[in-house]
Write a protein that holds these residues in place. Structure first.
Motif, PDB file in Angstrom:
ATOM      1  N   ILE A  45       0.881  -1.328  -0.040  1.00 22.98           N
ATOM      2  CA  ILE A  45      -0.154  -0.001   0.008  1.00 22.98           C
ATOM      3  C   ILE A  45       0.643   1.176   0.164  1.00 22.98           C
ATOM      4  CG2 ILE A  45      -1.927   1.016   1.230  1.00 22.98           C
ATOM      5  CD1 ILE A  45      -2.417  -1.421   2.540  1.00 22.98           C
ATOM      6  N   ALA A  46       0.337   2.363  -0.549  1.00 22.22           N
ATOM      7  CA  ALA A  46       1.080   3.540  -0.416  1.00 22.22           C
ATOM      8  C   ALA A  46       1.738   3.975   0.847  1.00 22.22           C
ATOM      9  CB  ALA A  46       0.361   4.578  -1.379  1.00 22.22           C
ATOM     10  N   LEU A  47       2.763   4.591   1.117  1.00 21.20           N
ATOM     11  CA  LEU A  47       3.362   4.921   2.422  1.00 21.20           C
ATOM     12  C   LEU A  47       2.205   6.424   2.766  1.00 21.20           C
ATOM     13  CD1 LEU A  47       7.193   5.216   1.689  1.00 21.20           C
ATOM     14  CD2 LEU A  47       5.497   3.422   2.579  1.00 21.20           C
ATOM     15  N   PRO A  48       2.289   6.181   4.270  1.00 25.20           N
ATOM     16  CA  PRO A  48       1.151   7.215   4.805  1.00 25.20           C
ATOM     17  C   PRO A  48       1.672   8.593   4.918  1.00 25.20           C
ATOM     18  CG  PRO A  48       2.373   6.154   6.295  1.00 25.20           C
ATOM     19  CD  PRO A  48       2.827   5.560   5.388  1.00 25.20           C
ATOM     20  N   GLU A  49       0.759   9.758   4.365  1.00 25.94           N
ATOM     21  CA  GLU A  49       1.256  11.070   4.593  1.00 25.94           C
ATOM     22  C   GLU A  49       0.317  11.824   5.501  1.00 25.94           C
ATOM     23  OE1 GLU A  49       1.355  11.535  -0.443  1.00 25.94           O
ATOM     24  OE2 GLU A  49      -0.065  12.490   0.793  1.00 25.94           O
ATOM     25  N   PRO A  50       1.132  12.426   6.542  1.00 31.56           N
ATOM     26  CA  PRO A  50       0.183  13.092   7.654  1.00 31.56           C
ATOM     27  C   PRO A  50      -0.140  14.478   7.174  1.00 31.56           C
ATOM     28  CG  PRO A  50       2.744  13.203   7.949  1.00 31.56           C
ATOM     29  CD  PRO A  50       2.770  12.639   6.855  1.00 31.56           C
ATOM     30  N   ARG A  51      -1.247  14.484   7.687  1.00 32.96           N
ATOM     31  CA  ARG A  51      -2.162  15.950   7.277  1.00 32.96           C
ATOM     32  C   ARG A  51      -2.541  16.583   8.584  1.00 32.96           C
ATOM     33  NH1 ARG A  51       0.952  15.715   3.547  1.00 32.96           N
ATOM     34  NH2 ARG A  51       0.155  15.580   1.285  1.00 32.96           N
ATOM     35  N   LEU A  52      -2.494  17.797   8.957  1.00 32.25           N
ATOM     36  CA  LEU A  52      -3.195  18.324   9.969  1.00 32.25           C
ATOM     37  C   LEU A  52      -4.808  18.428   9.641  1.00 32.25           C
ATOM     38  CD1 LEU A  52      -2.878  19.800  12.686  1.00 32.25           C
ATOM     39  CD2 LEU A  52      -2.659  22.167  11.412  1.00 32.25           C
ATOM     40  N   ILE A  53      -5.625  17.917  10.464  1.00 31.82           N
ATOM     41  CA  ILE A  53      -7.039  17.760  10.163  1.00 31.82           C
ATOM     42  C   ILE A  53      -8.002  19.033  10.843  1.00 31.82           C
ATOM     43  CG2 ILE A  53      -9.277  16.339  10.468  1.00 31.82           C
ATOM     44  CD1 ILE A  53      -7.627  14.070   9.846  1.00 31.82           C
ATOM     45  N   GLN A  54      -7.376  18.947  12.224  1.00 32.58           N
ATOM     46  CA  GLN A  54      -8.270  19.762  13.167  1.00 32.58           C
ATOM     47  C   GLN A  54      -7.030  20.331  14.064  1.00 32.58           C
ATOM     48  OE1 GLN A  54     -11.431  20.656  12.615  1.00 32.58           O
ATOM     49  NE2 GLN A  54     -12.471  18.911  12.027  1.00 32.58           N
ATOM     50  N   SER A  55      -7.355  21.776  14.459  1.00 32.28           N
ATOM     51  CA  SER A  55      -6.229  22.339  15.439  1.00 32.28           C
ATOM     52  C   SER A  55      -7.348  23.277  16.232  1.00 32.28           C
ATOM     53  CB  SER A  55      -5.194  22.941  14.828  1.00 32.28           C
ATOM     54  OG  SER A  55      -5.556  24.070  14.200  1.00 32.28           O
ATOM     55  N   ALA A  56      -6.938  23.196  17.584  1.00 32.87           N
ATOM     56  CA  ALA A  56      -7.661  24.137  18.205  1.00 32.87           C
ATOM     57  C   ALA A  56      -6.873  24.544  19.640  1.00 32.87           C
ATOM     58  CB  ALA A  56      -9.096  23.518  19.037  1.00 32.87           C
ATOM     59  N   GLY A  57      -6.960  25.932  19.992  1.00 32.88           N
ATOM     60  CA  GLY A  57      -6.095  26.236  21.240  1.00 32.88           C
ATOM     61  C   GLY A  57      -4.710  26.501  21.051  1.00 32.88           C
ATOM     62  N   ALA A  58      -3.990  26.664  19.834  1.00 29.91           N
ATOM     63  CA  ALA A  58      -2.794  26.370  19.574  1.00 29.91           C
ATOM     64  C   ALA A  58      -1.947  27.470  20.450  1.00 29.91           C
ATOM     65  CB  ALA A  58      -2.559  27.058  18.118  1.00 29.91           C
ATOM     66  N   SER A  59      -2.438  28.595  21.078  1.00 32.71           N
ATOM     67  CA  SER A  59      -1.649  29.461  21.879  1.00 32.71           C
ATOM     68  C   SER A  59      -2.169  29.358  23.269  1.00 32.71           C
ATOM     69  CB  SER A  59      -2.064  30.803  21.315  1.00 32.71           C
ATOM     70  OG  SER A  59      -3.413  31.259  21.580  1.00 32.71           O
ATOM     71  N   THR A  60      -2.761  28.326  23.600  1.00 35.94           N
ATOM     72  CA  THR A  60      -3.133  28.010  25.131  1.00 35.94           C
ATOM     73  C   THR A  60      -2.382  26.894  25.520  1.00 35.94           C
ATOM     74  OG1 THR A  60      -4.822  26.249  24.394  1.00 35.94           O
ATOM     75  CG2 THR A  60      -5.492  28.657  24.628  1.00 35.94           C
ATOM     76  N   VAL A  61      -2.750  26.623  26.995  1.00 30.50           N
ATOM     77  CA  VAL A  61      -1.727  25.705  27.826  1.00 30.50           C
ATOM     78  C   VAL A  61      -2.155  24.200  27.319  1.00 30.50           C
ATOM     79  CG1 VAL A  61      -1.897  24.732  30.052  1.00 30.50           C
ATOM     80  CG2 VAL A  61      -1.412  27.106  29.939  1.00 30.50           C
ATOM     81  N   LEU A  62      -3.565  23.859  26.690  1.00 31.15           N
ATOM     82  CA  LEU A  62      -3.907  22.747  26.354  1.00 31.15           C
ATOM     83  C   LEU A  62      -4.146  22.982  24.877  1.00 31.15           C
ATOM     84  CD1 LEU A  62      -6.440  21.642  29.258  1.00 31.15           C
ATOM     85  CD2 LEU A  62      -3.889  20.895  28.749  1.00 31.15           C
ATOM     86  N   PRO A  63      -3.297  22.606  23.805  1.00 34.01           N
ATOM     87  CA  PRO A  63      -3.483  22.757  22.511  1.00 34.01           C
ATOM     88  C   PRO A  63      -4.037  21.480  22.057  1.00 34.01           C
ATOM     89  CG  PRO A  63      -1.119  22.716  22.766  1.00 34.01           C
ATOM     90  CD  PRO A  63      -1.937  22.910  24.273  1.00 34.01           C
ATOM     91  N   LEU A  64      -4.806  21.436  21.069  1.00 34.16           N
ATOM     92  CA  LEU A  64      -5.302  19.969  20.561  1.00 34.16           C
ATOM     93  C   LEU A  64      -5.021  20.115  18.998  1.00 34.16           C
ATOM     94  CD1 LEU A  64      -6.711  17.241  20.875  1.00 34.16           C
ATOM     95  CD2 LEU A  64      -8.848  18.616  20.527  1.00 34.16           C
ATOM     96  N   TYR A  65      -4.495  18.865  18.573  1.00 42.85           N
ATOM     97  CA  TYR A  65      -4.125  19.001  17.145  1.00 42.85           C
ATOM     98  C   TYR A  65      -4.659  17.670  16.829  1.00 42.85           C
ATOM     99  CZ  TYR A  65      -1.028  22.989  17.549  1.00 42.85           C
ATOM    100  OH  TYR A  65      -0.600  24.232  17.888  1.00 42.85           O
TER     101      TYR A  65
END
Lengths: 332, 148
Positions: free
Chosen positions: A248-268
């Motif tokens: 199978i083709a090799l995996p490519e990572p892509r950012l799907i969702q992000s939230a709170g990038a500048s906070t203490v608890l970021p979520l990607y």
């Protein structure tokens, strides 16, 4: 009556006493004992100094009959063990040695008093090999795409001392074990449990022994996650290897969702795409952590060890155990 | 007292009991009674009539009968997970003791305290636990309120 007795005693003597006959004096009274408080305080102080008493094995407490307990052990598990093999399985080498030393210390002549108890060494080795072989076969059958290291990790976890001792303690193997020390050390207990499995295989055959291992060891996998049992340092590398092996083709990572990038608890949320199709997505506090988690989720999906997989069917008859590939889609 | 003041536990079973095979969790039961006292009359009647049937029906439980000089007759039940339960059976009839012993043999040894939830599952979600990003359109930009 008590008051006047007290007046008399305090006037004449500090203690009430009464002559039983010449030379014998009793100091018992039926009223409140004067010595009780001092005695209780001293005993309390002694108990606090010494700490709790050492635990005693159940066989040395009242109401324990070894033969009855061994028969009940066999009946409780609904297995028909041969009682001599089972009793041999519980005897450890350390117990034999400590018994011989005790007899020597007591001065018993070792030749006249015959001590013919066999130890469980052979049964233990035999049981361990049988258990590991059956568990490896079962793993490979129910998770056909799991690589050899994964199978070894799962079998190692199930036959490791933590799980085996937990199962042994809740099946009263610890009470019936004859060993030199109490509490029974983990390795001795693990060896005794292997010996019990060996004894079962020799008494009732390998079919019954396999059902026993399935019912008591395989159930311990319930609710466990693959990467708790198998330590994988580089999940992305492993995923790449698996996919290249499958073509199978090799995996490519892509950012799907992000939230709170500048906070203490970021979520990607990072998704792994191979050939435009989503393999898996995973969350994380940093983008790298999310990518690693996505790789782990993809591996779990590949190996069929997800949380929502169909549970193993314990009601299936034994023929299905011999052909585990028939249950390959339903993996426990 | 209140729920927070008293101990509580989750619904669980010892060694996943029913999943593989069912193992009776009562391993030992000791009947301590007196041979002459009037409180032990029910226990003595039970020993005459019912204890042998009970022992035959539960081959995995060892029954110990110990007559001692004691004022209060007791039944001590020991379970596979190590818990020991003592029940006093003073002035109970033989029938009541039969019911009590059946109840003890049907229990697992876990504590009789408040159970927090009457259910437990090892696979809580089949399609995946919902989280705020499920069924949301994918975006590389930081999330904001959805524009419908």
């Amino acid at each position: 009556m008590a008051a006047c007795r007290a007046l008399v005693s305090r006037a004449v003597l500090p203690l009430h006493y009464h002559h039983v006959c010449r030379g014998v004096m009793l100091t018992h009274i039926r009223e409140k004992k004067r010595w009780m408080k001092a005695y209780s305080l001293i005993m309390e102080r002694k108990r606090k100094m010494e700490g709790p008493p050492p635990p005693k094995p159940r066989s040395q407490q009242p109401n324990f009959d070894y033969h009855a307990e061994v028969e009940a052990f066999s009946a409780r598990l609904r297995e028909s063990f041969s009682l001599e093999l089972l009793k041999t399985a519980f005897v450890n080498v350390c117990y034999l040695r400590s018994e011989e030393e005790r007899r020597r210390a007591l001065g018993l002549d070792l030749e006249t008093t015959v001590f013919n108890l066999k130890d469980n060494g052979e049964l233990c080795v035999h049981g361990q090999q049988f258990t590991e072989a059956f568990l490896s076969d079962w793993c490979r059958g129910s998770f056909p795409s799991l690589p050899q290291e994964g199978v070894a990790a799962i079998v190692g976890h199930l036959t490791g001392s933590e799980v085996m001792c937990h199962v042994a303690r809740n099946l009263t193997v610890e009470e019936l074990t004859m060993s030199a020390e109490f509490p029974v050390p983990d390795e001795t207990l693990q060896g005794t449990f292997f010996a019990v499995i060996g004894a079962l295989e020799q008494s009732s055959g390998s079919v019954q022994a396999r059902l026993f291992i399935r019912d008591f060891l395989v159930t311990q996998l319930r609710g466990k996650d693959l990467f708790d049992l198998w330590e994988v340092v580089d999940p992305m590398g492993l995923l790449v290897k698996e996919l290249t092996w499958k073509g199978i083709a090799l995996p490519e990572p892509r950012l799907i969702q992000s939230a709170g990038a500048s906070t203490v608890l970021p979520l990607y949320f990072v998704g792994l795409y191979s050939d435009g199709k989503l393999l898996a997505q995973g969350p994380g506090e940093t983008v790298l952590a999310a990518e690693e988690e996505a790789a782990r989720v993809a591996l779990r999906k590949l190996y069929g060890f997800t949380e929502n997989r169909r549970p193993w069917d314990y009601t299936a008859p034994y023929e299905q155990l011999q052909k585990p590939s028939a249950q390959a889609l339903t993996s426990g | 007292m209140t729920a927070r003041g008293t101990p509580s536990r989750f619904l669980q079973s010892v060694l996943h009991n029913g999943v593989g095979r069912y193992v009776c969790q009562l391993k030992r039961i000791s009947l301590i009674f007196s041979k002459k006292g009037q409180g032990s009359l029910g226990v003595r009647d039970f020993i005459e009539e019912g204890v042998v049937d009970f022992a035959k029906n539960n081959p995995g439980t060892v029954v110990y009968i110990s007559p001692q000089s004691c004022r209060i007759p007791k039944i001590v039940a020991e379970y596979l997970n190590g818990n020991v339960k003592e029940e006093t059976v003073t002035n109970k009839t033989s029938q009541e003791i039969v019911e009590l012993i059946t109840k003890l043999s049907n229990q697992s040894g876990l504590d009789i305290i408040r159970i927090r939830k009457p259910f437990h599952t090892d696979s809580p979600s089949i399609q995946g636990q919902w989280h705020p990003f499920t069924n949301r359109p994918l975006s590389i930009h930081p999330v904001g309120p959805q524009t419908k």
